[in-house]
Write a protein that holds these residues in place. Structure first.
Motif, PDB file in Angstrom:
ATOM      1  N   GLY B  53       3.198  -0.169   0.162  1.00 25.49           N
ATOM      2  CA  GLY B  53       3.254  -0.885   1.433  1.00 25.49           C
ATOM      3  C   GLY B  53       3.820  -2.279   1.364  1.00 25.49           C
ATOM      4  N   ALA B  54       4.251  -2.710   0.177  1.00 25.38           N
ATOM      5  CA  ALA B  54       4.786  -4.065   0.068  1.00 25.38           C
ATOM      6  C   ALA B  54       6.189  -4.151   0.672  1.00 25.38           C
ATOM      7  CB  ALA B  54       4.807  -4.508  -1.389  1.00 25.38           C
ATOM      8  N   TYR B  55       6.973  -3.070   0.543  1.00 26.34           N
ATOM      9  CA  TYR B  55       8.307  -3.010   1.159  1.00 26.34           C
ATOM     10  C   TYR B  55       8.338  -1.861   2.152  1.00 26.34           C
ATOM     11  CZ  TYR B  55      10.040  -5.864  -2.768  1.00 26.34           C
ATOM     12  OH  TYR B  55      10.252  -6.838  -3.673  1.00 26.34           O
ATOM     13  N   LYS B  56       9.231  -1.987   3.124  1.00 26.06           N
ATOM     14  CA  LYS B  56       9.412  -0.898   4.069  1.00 26.06           C
ATOM     15  C   LYS B  56      10.735  -0.213   3.775  1.00 26.06           C
ATOM     16  CE  LYS B  56       9.120  -0.075   8.765  1.00 26.06           C
ATOM     17  NZ  LYS B  56       9.621  -0.576  10.021  1.00 26.06           N
ATOM     18  N   ALA B  57      10.693   1.113   3.616  1.00 28.95           N
ATOM     19  CA  ALA B  57      11.910   1.854   3.285  1.00 28.95           C
ATOM     20  C   ALA B  57      12.864   1.862   4.474  1.00 28.95           C
ATOM     21  CB  ALA B  57      11.549   3.277   2.896  1.00 28.95           C
ATOM     22  N   ASP B  58      14.180   1.890   4.175  1.00 27.94           N
ATOM     23  CA  ASP B  58      15.170   2.005   5.250  1.00 27.94           C
ATOM     24  C   ASP B  58      15.178   3.430   5.795  1.00 27.94           C
ATOM     25  OD1 ASP B  58      15.836  -0.593   4.724  1.00 27.94           O
ATOM     26  OD2 ASP B  58      17.456  -0.062   3.345  1.00 27.94           O
ATOM     27  N   SER B  59      15.050   4.410   4.881  1.00 30.67           N
ATOM     28  CA  SER B  59      14.982   5.794   5.324  1.00 30.67           C
ATOM     29  C   SER B  59      14.203   6.601   4.288  1.00 30.67           C
ATOM     30  CB  SER B  59      16.391   6.362   5.497  1.00 30.67           C
ATOM     31  OG  SER B  59      17.033   6.412   4.240  1.00 30.67           O
ATOM     32  N   GLY B  60      13.917   7.833   4.646  1.00 27.83           N
ATOM     33  CA  GLY B  60      13.128   8.685   3.766  1.00 27.83           C
ATOM     34  C   GLY B  60      11.744   8.878   4.317  1.00 27.83           C
ATOM     35  N   GLU B  61      11.044   9.896   3.789  1.00 25.80           N
ATOM     36  CA  GLU B  61       9.686  10.085   4.289  1.00 25.80           C
ATOM     37  C   GLU B  61       8.680  10.271   3.154  1.00 25.80           C
ATOM     38  OE1 GLU B  61       9.202  13.418   6.843  1.00 25.80           O
ATOM     39  OE2 GLU B  61      10.199  14.817   5.518  1.00 25.80           O
ATOM     40  N   ILE B  62       7.459   9.875   3.467  1.00 30.18           N
ATOM     41  CA  ILE B  62       6.388   9.974   2.491  1.00 30.18           C
ATOM     42  C   ILE B  62       5.369  10.975   3.015  1.00 30.18           C
ATOM     43  CG2 ILE B  62       4.569   8.731   1.278  1.00 30.18           C
ATOM     44  CD1 ILE B  62       6.195   6.169   1.713  1.00 30.18           C
ATOM     45  N   LEU B  63       5.047  11.980   2.196  1.00 28.83           N
ATOM     46  CA  LEU B  63       4.002  12.923   2.567  1.00 28.83           C
ATOM     47  C   LEU B  63       2.812  12.707   1.643  1.00 28.83           C
ATOM     48  CD1 LEU B  63       6.059  16.247   2.931  1.00 28.83           C
ATOM     49  CD2 LEU B  63       5.567  14.536   4.677  1.00 28.83           C
ATOM     50  N   ILE B  64       1.643  12.583   2.247  1.00 31.80           N
ATOM     51  CA  ILE B  64       0.416  12.492   1.459  1.00 31.80           C
ATOM     52  C   ILE B  64      -0.373  13.761   1.753  1.00 31.80           C
ATOM     53  CG2 ILE B  64      -1.665  11.140   0.982  1.00 31.80           C
ATOM     54  CD1 ILE B  64       0.579   9.306   0.563  1.00 31.80           C
TER      55      ILE B  64
END
Lengths: 429, 262
Positions: B53-64
């Motif tokens: 959470g320190a940086y915000k991605a420009d694109s892509g997705e995270i699945l938990i």
């Protein structure tokens, strides 16, 4: 334990006593310096410095700067600076003066009993808003605090000028002027009651803390150490009340007070001033600010951000909004200081609070607030303000020339910081 | 196959025109340690900072656990039970161990005030488990040794029931004994079913601790491999040359087979 074994070269016995009492040696050093200062002035003024009258005056002269210094601790701890406090004080003083002499009398009628508090509320709102605005520019726009508040120093001083058209506004509301100092004191009985209540509260806190610690199974201080601390607190609080009560209202003034009530002054009656309302306000501010610093999340985040801004952010702390809050608090405290300062004069003048920013910063720094951030205490800043004021008025009493007074104050500021740096190096604090 | 604990798909982030992370996909299963390797500046820490959470991605997705997660701040990451031990440790030097451990998640009394004694009690408990020699509960962490500071940072990550642990160079500043301590801790956490991303430069550590590795170069994924399927030299080749060996699954950053790449 190993964490107390870091202190400098002291005899083992002395170290044990300090370790057992868990006293802040830094605070002791400051109090020691303050006492030496007072004793020296007392000698040079032939005993006039340590009279109830002078101590009373010292306390009421210190209040305005001391109130702001408590807020400056938060500002400096978060690695910022506020150069605008003196000017902000002037703007808020002007607002409060106009509100109570112009706006409210037109609405409520002259001499309405609610005027004083409404004026203060209006002032605090203005102070908080201006402070928050400056904090927003620093936190969200990323302009350095030094620049924002340097601008504020020029802006608010002259906004004050426009609010009043450059005139001195007054006389201020009679009730309002009571928070200025000598015009409003609690009297002997109320002061004693306050003192005894304060002692009871302090002792209760001590017992509660000990109980809490032992319920968690932590090591607690030996009983004799607790008793010593309790005795010191009791003597300090009651001694303070006793000194302020010992300053007697002059007979002529007392006679006027009685005549105003339609009574005659009984022969031989004397009355002490007691605790001034302004000092009471400072005590309340000091307690609230200390609680905020030590017992709230806000305070914890202020110190964490000062110690390591990146770590604070990575821990989920909104450091930008925190900056806004810190400067808003500073603005609110400037408003309270403005109320005290203008009430003490009985007027709001254009040059009110001039150079206060430097006094306030100096008080916080002499009180042990580190400009690198993360370190500072509220009581230190208040003691710092008291030391500054004592130096200044002591030198005036001795008859030191004004230019030399400023030279001495400047030198003392630098030496105080040097001593602090050496102390921290020694203790590794 | 079970659902991955974490799946980062096609992550991209740029800083002023530099593609720090360029279409990188990695995943992590429960009870697994995945080592992230690469040169300095390869984008490992940046990738991991997106997850924390320190940086915000420009694109892509995270699945938990198979569900899409929106992580925009460290607070969001914590809500997903993602804890991070940063290379810099991210400790407030002026505060004591307990204040650091609970920073941002302070225990409070019923009146809403910070309860230092309760936090100290909890800190004493967990430190008793992690580092029984730790005694300086009242000193600012500045006064602690490197190993002690590290154990505070680890305690902070472990205390709050992390499901996903990110360790950025956890042993870089440590002595032999403390490194061993961290290794044991990782084994224990694995058994508890945590997934761990481990960033390290130490190939030896990686082979000892990790189940799988993912190698990055110039912001791109060179490839992933099970540690049992590749050798030290294979991994060095991946890190230095970007050459993907036979035992590994190549990523977008792998050198083309004919060796004419770059």
């Amino acid at each position: 334990m190993s964490d107390t074994a870091l202190s400098g070269p002291k005899s083992p016995a002395a170290r044990n006593i300090f370790a057992a009492l868990q006293l802040d040696t830094r605070l002791l050093g400051m109090i020691g310096a303050f006492i030496v200062l007072c004793l020296v002035f007392n000698v040079f003024t032939d005993g006039r410095f340590l009279t109830p009258r002078n101590i009373f005056n010292l306390t009421i002269q210190t209040v305005s700067v001391a109130i702001m210094a408590t807020g400056m601790v938060f500002v400096i701890v978060t690695r910022h600076i506020d150069l605008s406090v003196g000017s902000l004080l002037a703007t808020v003083a002007a607002v409060m003066a106009v509100v109570q002499t112009d706006v409210l009398p037109a609405v409520l009628g002259l001499g309405h009993p609610g005027i004083w508090i409404l004026a203060i509320v209006a002032g605090v709102i203005v102070g908080v808003l201006i402070g928050a605005f400056q904090g927003w520019m620093i936190g969200y726009l990323g302009i350095p605090a030094f620049i924002v508040t340097l601008g504020g120093l020029l802006v608010w001083r002259n906004v004050a000028w426009f609010i009043t058209n450059g005139q001195t506004i007054g006389p201020l509301d009679e009730t309002f002027t009571m928070i200025g100092g000598i015009g409003g004191t609690m009297g002997e009985t109320a002061s004693w009651i306050f003192g005894i209540a304060a002692v009871a509260a302090a002792l209760w806190l001590q017992v509660a803390s000990r109980r809490r610690k032992s319920s968690h199974g932590f090591p607690v201080k030996p009983l004799w150490a607790e008793a010593t601390m309790a005795a010191i607190t009791t003597i300090a609080i009651l001694g303070f009340v006793w000194i302020l009560n010992a300053y007697e209202i002059p007979a002529a003034r007392l006679r006027r007070i009685f005549e105003a009530r339609g009574e005659t002054l009984p022969e031989g009656l004397t009355m002490g001033y007691g605790i001034p309302y302004s000092v009471l306000l400072l005590i309340i501010v000091a307690i609230v600010m200390t609680v905020v610093a030590r017992r709230t999340r806000l305070g914890r985040y202020i110190f964490a951000t000062g110690g390591n801004p990146d770590a604070a952010e990575l821990s989920g702390i909104n450091t930008r909004f925190l900056t806004v809050k810190v400067f808003a608090i500073m603005g609110g405290l400037c408003a309270l200081a403005a109320a005290v300062a203008s009430a003490r004069l009985g007027f709001s003048t254009n040059d009110i609070g001039t150079l206060d920013e430097l006094r306030v910063i100096a008080a916080a720094v002499i009180g042990g607030t580190a400009l690198a951030g993360g370190i500072g205490t509220i009581y230190g800043a208040i003691l710092g303000a008291l030391i500054m004021q004592s130096l200044q008025s002591g030198m005036a009493m001795v008859g030191v020339d004004a230019p030399l007074q400023n030279i001495v104050v400047g030198v003392v500021l630098v030496i105080a910081v040097l001593v602090d740096i050496i102390y921290r190096k020694r203790t590794g604090d | 196959m079970a659902t991955p604990l974490v799946e980062m798909k096609d992550m991209c982030i740029s800083f002023g025109g530099v593609r720090a992370v360029d279409h990188v996909s990695v995943d992590l299963y429960p009870g697994e340690v995945v080592g992230l390797l690469g040169h300095n500046g390869a984008g490992k820490s940046t990738l991991i900072k997106i997850l924390s959470g320190a940086y915000k991605a420009d694109s892509g997705e995270i699945l938990i656990n198979g569900d899409q997660a929106h992580i925009h701040s460290p607070r969001d990451a914590r809500h997903h039970n993602i804890e991070t031990i940063y290379q810099t440790l991210a400790l407030a030097d002026n505060l004591d161990a307990a204040s650091n451990l609970f920073l941002g998640r302070e225990l409070t009394s019923p009146l809403g005030f910070v309860d230092d004694d309760a936090m100290e009690a909890e800190t004493r408990k967990i430190m008793g488990r992690l580092n029984p020699n730790f005694k300086k509960f009242h000193a600012p962490v500045k006064a602690l040794s490197g190993g002690q500071r590290q154990s505070v940072a680890i305690a902070r990550a472990v205390y709050f029931n992390a499901k996903i642990l990110i360790m950025d160079e956890p042993t870089a500043a440590l002595g032999v004994h403390e490194t061993q301590m961290v290794a044991e801790l990782i084994q224990e956490l694995k058994k508890q079913g945590l997934g761990i991303f481990l960033i390290s430069h130490d190939i030896h550590d990686v082979f000892q601790l990790c189940d799988r590795i993912a190698v990055m170069k110039n912001g791109q994924l060179v490839g992933t491999a099970k540690t049992t399927d590749v050798t030290d030299d294979d991994v060095l080749g991946m890190i230095i040359l970007g050459k993907c060996p036979a035992g590994a699954t190549p990523g977008p950053g792998a050198l083309a087979d004919d060796g004419a790449g770059d």
